[in-house]
Write a protein that holds these residues in place. Structure first.
Motif, PDB file in Angstrom:
ATOM      1  N   LEU A 193       0.868  -1.184   0.000  1.00  0.00           N
ATOM      2  CA  LEU A 193       0.000   0.000   0.000  1.00  0.00           C
ATOM      3  C   LEU A 193       0.900   1.227   0.000  1.00  0.00           C
ATOM      4  CD1 LEU A 193      -2.654  -1.265   2.586  1.00  0.00           C
ATOM      5  CD2 LEU A 193      -2.785  -1.308   0.078  1.00  0.00           C
ATOM      6  N   LEU A 194       1.129   1.789  -1.183  1.00  0.00           N
ATOM      7  CA  LEU A 194       2.168   2.799  -1.357  1.00  0.00           C
ATOM      8  C   LEU A 194       1.642   4.169  -1.753  1.00  0.00           C
ATOM      9  CD1 LEU A 194       4.634   0.556  -3.416  1.00  0.00           C
ATOM     10  CD2 LEU A 194       4.576   0.887  -0.943  1.00  0.00           C
ATOM     11  N   ARG A 195       0.400   4.219  -2.265  1.00  0.00           N
ATOM     12  CA  ARG A 195      -0.127   5.494  -2.775  1.00  0.00           C
ATOM     13  C   ARG A 195      -1.337   5.910  -1.945  1.00  0.00           C
ATOM     14  NH1 ARG A 195      -1.636   4.528  -8.696  1.00  0.00           N
ATOM     15  NH2 ARG A 195      -2.339   2.546  -7.808  1.00  0.00           N
ATOM     16  N   PRO A 196      -1.108   6.689  -0.885  1.00  0.00           N
ATOM     17  CA  PRO A 196      -2.213   7.079  -0.014  1.00  0.00           C
ATOM     18  C   PRO A 196      -3.092   8.158  -0.642  1.00  0.00           C
ATOM     19  CG  PRO A 196      -0.198   8.109   0.732  1.00  0.00           C
ATOM     20  CD  PRO A 196       0.194   7.187  -0.388  1.00  0.00           C
ATOM     21  N   ASP A 197      -4.342   8.171  -0.219  1.00  0.00           N
ATOM     22  CA  ASP A 197      -5.314   9.156  -0.662  1.00  0.00           C
ATOM     23  C   ASP A 197      -5.323  10.317   0.332  1.00  0.00           C
ATOM     24  OD1 ASP A 197      -7.584  10.244  -2.066  1.00  0.00           O
ATOM     25  OD2 ASP A 197      -8.846   9.486  -0.434  1.00  0.00           O
ATOM     26  N   HIS A 198      -4.937  11.501  -0.129  1.00  0.00           N
ATOM     27  CA  HIS A 198      -4.931  12.684   0.741  1.00  0.00           C
ATOM     28  C   HIS A 198      -6.332  13.289   0.749  1.00  0.00           C
ATOM     29  CE1 HIS A 198      -0.517  13.090   1.488  1.00  0.00           C
ATOM     30  NE2 HIS A 198      -0.472  12.333   0.403  1.00  0.00           N
ATOM     31  N   TRP A 210     -23.637   0.921   5.916  1.00  0.00           N
ATOM     32  CA  TRP A 210     -22.819   0.167   4.970  1.00  0.00           C
ATOM     33  C   TRP A 210     -22.212   1.096   3.921  1.00  0.00           C
ATOM     34  CZ3 TRP A 210     -21.124  -4.546   5.727  1.00  0.00           C
ATOM     35  CH2 TRP A 210     -21.873  -5.433   6.521  1.00  0.00           C
ATOM     36  N   HIS A 211     -20.940   0.891   3.644  1.00  0.00           N
ATOM     37  CA  HIS A 211     -20.264   1.683   2.619  1.00  0.00           C
ATOM     38  C   HIS A 211     -18.917   1.048   2.303  1.00  0.00           C
ATOM     39  CE1 HIS A 211     -18.300   3.039   6.305  1.00  0.00           C
ATOM     40  NE2 HIS A 211     -17.319   3.520   5.550  1.00  0.00           N
ATOM     41  N   THR A 212     -18.357   1.455   1.185  1.00  0.00           N
ATOM     42  CA  THR A 212     -16.939   1.257   0.920  1.00  0.00           C
ATOM     43  C   THR A 212     -16.288   2.626   1.021  1.00  0.00           C
ATOM     44  OG1 THR A 212     -17.227   1.558  -1.472  1.00  0.00           O
ATOM     45  CG2 THR A 212     -17.345  -0.704  -0.623  1.00  0.00           C
ATOM     46  N   ASP A 213     -15.010   2.677   1.310  1.00  0.00           N
ATOM     47  CA  ASP A 213     -14.360   3.973   1.485  1.00  0.00           C
ATOM     48  C   ASP A 213     -14.136   4.659   0.133  1.00  0.00           C
ATOM     49  OD1 ASP A 213     -14.214   3.415   4.247  1.00  0.00           O
ATOM     50  OD2 ASP A 213     -12.358   4.557   4.382  1.00  0.00           O
ATOM     51  N   GLY A 214     -14.229   5.992   0.151  1.00  0.00           N
ATOM     52  CA  GLY A 214     -13.943   6.768  -1.049  1.00  0.00           C
ATOM     53  C   GLY A 214     -14.984   6.642  -2.135  1.00  0.00           C
ATOM     54  N   TYR A 215     -16.236   6.358  -1.772  1.00  0.00           N
ATOM     55  CA  TYR A 215     -17.276   6.191  -2.793  1.00  0.00           C
ATOM     56  C   TYR A 215     -17.553   7.489  -3.548  1.00  0.00           C
ATOM     57  CZ  TYR A 215     -20.021   8.002   1.145  1.00  0.00           C
ATOM     58  OH  TYR A 215     -20.478   8.755   2.197  1.00  0.00           O
ATOM     59  N   TYR A 216     -17.063   8.611  -3.039  1.00  0.00           N
ATOM     60  CA  TYR A 216     -17.240   9.907  -3.702  1.00  0.00           C
ATOM     61  C   TYR A 216     -16.012  10.302  -4.513  1.00  0.00           C
ATOM     62  CZ  TYR A 216     -15.182  10.536   0.890  1.00  0.00           C
ATOM     63  OH  TYR A 216     -14.425  10.359   2.017  1.00  0.00           O
ATOM     64  N   PRO A 272     -13.423  10.323  -7.729  1.00  0.00           N
ATOM     65  CA  PRO A 272     -13.567  10.129  -9.173  1.00  0.00           C
ATOM     66  C   PRO A 272     -12.913   8.824  -9.616  1.00  0.00           C
ATOM     67  CG  PRO A 272     -11.858  11.744  -8.718  1.00  0.00           C
ATOM     68  CD  PRO A 272     -12.508  11.439  -7.395  1.00  0.00           C
ATOM     69  N   PRO A 273     -13.223   8.362 -10.827  1.00  0.00           N
ATOM     70  CA  PRO A 273     -12.702   7.058 -11.295  1.00  0.00           C
ATOM     71  C   PRO A 273     -11.180   6.947 -11.275  1.00  0.00           C
ATOM     72  CG  PRO A 273     -14.481   7.800 -12.709  1.00  0.00           C
ATOM     73  CD  PRO A 273     -14.183   8.942 -11.775  1.00  0.00           C
ATOM     74  N   ASP A 274     -10.470   8.065 -11.505  1.00  0.00           N
ATOM     75  CA  ASP A 274      -9.010   7.987 -11.532  1.00  0.00           C
ATOM     76  C   ASP A 274      -8.393   8.032 -10.143  1.00  0.00           C
ATOM     77  OD1 ASP A 274      -9.814  10.601 -11.197  1.00  0.00           O
ATOM     78  OD2 ASP A 274      -8.137  11.455 -12.334  1.00  0.00           O
ATOM     79  N   HIS A 275      -9.239   8.102  -9.111  1.00  0.00           N
ATOM     80  CA  HIS A 275      -8.744   8.065  -7.734  1.00  0.00           C
ATOM     81  C   HIS A 275      -9.553   7.061  -6.903  1.00  0.00           C
ATOM     82  CE1 HIS A 275      -6.749  11.827  -8.898  1.00  0.00           C
ATOM     83  NE2 HIS A 275      -5.934  11.600  -7.898  1.00  0.00           N
ATOM     84  N   ARG A 276      -9.859   5.935  -7.517  1.00  0.00           N
ATOM     85  CA  ARG A 276     -10.612   4.922  -6.791  1.00  0.00           C
ATOM     86  C   ARG A 276      -9.780   4.353  -5.642  1.00  0.00           C
ATOM     87  NH1 ARG A 276     -12.555   0.905 -11.439  1.00  0.00           N
ATOM     88  NH2 ARG A 276     -10.500   1.496 -12.232  1.00  0.00           N
ATOM     89  N   ILE A 277     -10.463   4.052  -4.552  1.00  0.00           N
ATOM     90  CA  ILE A 277      -9.799   3.482  -3.377  1.00  0.00           C
ATOM     91  C   ILE A 277      -9.861   1.959  -3.481  1.00  0.00           C
ATOM     92  CG2 ILE A 277      -9.804   3.306  -0.863  1.00  0.00           C
ATOM     93  CD1 ILE A 277      -9.047   6.083  -1.999  1.00  0.00           C
ATOM     94  N   HIS A 290     -14.041  -4.084  -8.245  1.00  0.00           N
ATOM     95  CA  HIS A 290     -14.078  -2.911  -7.381  1.00  0.00           C
ATOM     96  C   HIS A 290     -15.532  -2.550  -7.121  1.00  0.00           C
ATOM     97  CE1 HIS A 290     -14.059   1.469  -6.438  1.00  0.00           C
ATOM     98  NE2 HIS A 290     -12.982   1.131  -5.743  1.00  0.00           N
ATOM     99  N   MET A 291     -15.803  -2.053  -5.907  1.00  0.00           N
ATOM    100  CA  MET A 291     -17.160  -1.629  -5.552  1.00  0.00           C
ATOM    101  C   MET A 291     -17.098  -0.267  -4.893  1.00  0.00           C
ATOM    102  SD  MET A 291     -19.963  -3.617  -3.169  1.00  0.00           S
ATOM    103  CE  MET A 291     -21.693  -3.092  -3.157  1.00  0.00           C
ATOM    104  N   ARG A 292     -17.980   0.630  -5.307  1.00  0.00           N
ATOM    105  CA  ARG A 292     -18.179   1.911  -4.624  1.00  0.00           C
ATOM    106  C   ARG A 292     -19.649   1.969  -4.230  1.00  0.00           C
ATOM    107  NH1 ARG A 292     -20.389   5.756  -8.316  1.00  0.00           N
ATOM    108  NH2 ARG A 292     -19.728   7.547  -7.070  1.00  0.00           N
ATOM    109  N   TYR A 293     -19.878   2.178  -2.947  1.00  0.00           N
ATOM    110  CA  TYR A 293     -21.260   2.114  -2.461  1.00  0.00           C
ATOM    111  C   TYR A 293     -21.383   2.860  -1.145  1.00  0.00           C
ATOM    112  CZ  TYR A 293     -25.704   0.463  -0.689  1.00  0.00           C
ATOM    113  OH  TYR A 293     -26.984   0.414  -0.185  1.00  0.00           O
ATOM    114  N   THR A 294     -22.543   3.458  -0.954  1.00  0.00           N
ATOM    115  CA  THR A 294     -22.928   3.998   0.344  1.00  0.00           C
ATOM    116  C   THR A 294     -24.409   3.753   0.549  1.00  0.00           C
ATOM    117  OG1 THR A 294     -23.197   6.010   1.662  1.00  0.00           O
ATOM    118  CG2 THR A 294     -23.216   6.286  -0.721  1.00  0.00           C
ATOM    119  N   ASP A 295     -24.766   3.442   1.777  1.00  0.00           N
ATOM    120  CA  ASP A 295     -26.162   3.168   2.116  1.00  0.00           C
ATOM    121  C   ASP A 295     -26.893   4.444   2.521  1.00  0.00           C
ATOM    122  OD1 ASP A 295     -27.889   0.978   2.061  1.00  0.00           O
ATOM    123  OD2 ASP A 295     -27.918   0.790   4.235  1.00  0.00           O
ATOM    124  N   ARG A 296     -26.256   5.603   2.326  1.00  0.00           N
ATOM    125  CA  ARG A 296     -26.900   6.860   2.697  1.00  0.00           C
ATOM    126  C   ARG A 296     -28.197   7.040   1.894  1.00  0.00           C
ATOM    127  NH1 ARG A 296     -23.474  11.913   0.337  1.00  0.00           N
ATOM    128  NH2 ARG A 296     -21.910  11.194   1.827  1.00  0.00           N
TER     129      ARG A 296
END
Length: 298
Positions: free
Chosen positions: A91-96, A129-135, A137-142, A218-224
């Motif tokens: 895990l080398l590229r963290p999301d700021h 329920w959620h996955t992280d970073g669901y907001y 953009p596609p080029d910064h998927r978590i 890959h999954m992006r999801y939020t139960d909001r």
């Protein structure tokens, strides 16, 4: 595209190759851990994993996309610990992300300052329920995420966990077309984040399920239920309703965990929740790091 755990030249997430999916599905379910305890790895020193410890964590992530480590570090607040452990797992590229510290690690504790106030992770409220970073953009998927517990809450703060590949299986087994609907590039849109009329983040449309060129899901999801726009068509509505039913049900693959001091979760961004909690004399503190990488060799 190949999927971890699948044979070379198989395409389990290609909706037009049902035989590949059936083979992958059988293997996935037959090898899946039966209990949370099967995901726990005792780690002597998270700063310097032994080859056996690192492989044990990766092996569990290959099977379930997540692993729990238990270390003797207790309430040591050193933020270098999760950073170094993540590096050892690729895990080398963290999301700021907004709310994170300058080192891209978020200190998850109850906070009332202007930057963090209003964001549920920095409160003691439950998180759905959620996955992280669901907001994002596609080029910064978590793709990867790490949680390290410095201090648990006095009561509460448990996580429910569900491998997103299991969610995919359960949904696809109900109706293949539900998966197709949630793979649409406009399936789920998170509206822009605006503060005092200024957009901190633009609208973020995208699919729920997508397949990385390397072959993994890959999954992006939020139960909001607020500040979210679903594609307005009957099939998407049915698919979302079915997915919510799956998430809020109880299956053999739903797991629950409470991280203790010195424990942590490493995951390929699986679905998770958090119950509400109450602090004692010392407030709950977890470190969270998100990455644009998957855990290596998974």
């Amino acid at each position: 595209m190949t999927s971890p755990g699948a044979d070379v030249d198989t395409y389990p997430f290609d909706l037009d190759r049902p035989q590949d999916y059936a083979l992958w599905r059988e293997r996935k379910l037959s090898e899946y851990p039966a209990r949370l305890e099967d995901l726990i790895v005792e780690v002597r020193n998270p700063h310097q994993l032994t080859p056996a410890e690192a492989e044990a964590l990766r092996a569990r992530c290959r099977r379930a996309n997540m692993a729990v480590y238990a270390s003797p570090t207790g309430d040591d607040p050193d933020k270098a610990l999760p950073r170094r452990l993540g590096t050892q797992l690729g895990l080398l590229r963290p999301d700021h992300n907004l709310g994170a510290d300058q080192d891209a690690i978020s200190a998850l504790t109850v906070r009332s300052d202007a930057l963090h106030r209003g964001y549920i992770p920095y409160s003691n409220r439950p998180i759905a329920w959620h996955t992280d970073g669901y907001y994002n953009p596609p080029d910064h998927r978590i793709f990867g995420m790490l949680l390290h517990c410095v201090r648990p809450a006095a009561t509460g703060g448990e996580n429910s966990l569900l491998d997103h590949e299991i969610a995919y299986i359960l949904l696809r087994d109900r109706n293949l077309e539900f998966v197709r609907a949630l793979m649409h590039p406009q399936a789920m849109t998170i509206p822009a984040n605006k503060v005092n009329g200024k957009a901190l983040r633009p609208d973020c449309p995208g699919p729920v399920f997508s397949v990385h060129p390397a072959g993994h899901l890959h999954m992006r999801y939020t139960d909001r239920t607020r500040s979210i726009h679903w594609r307005d068509d009957p099939l998407t509505t049915e698919a979302v309703s079915c997915l919510k039913e799956i998430l809020h049900g109880r299956t053999a693959w739903h797991l629950s965990a409470r991280l203790e001091a010195g424990w942590g979760l490493v995951t390929n961004n699986t679905l998770h929740t958090r119950t509400g909690f109450e602090d004692g004399e010392c407030p709950r503190l977890l470190y969270r790091a998100r990455y644009y990488d998957r855990i290596s060799d998974t």
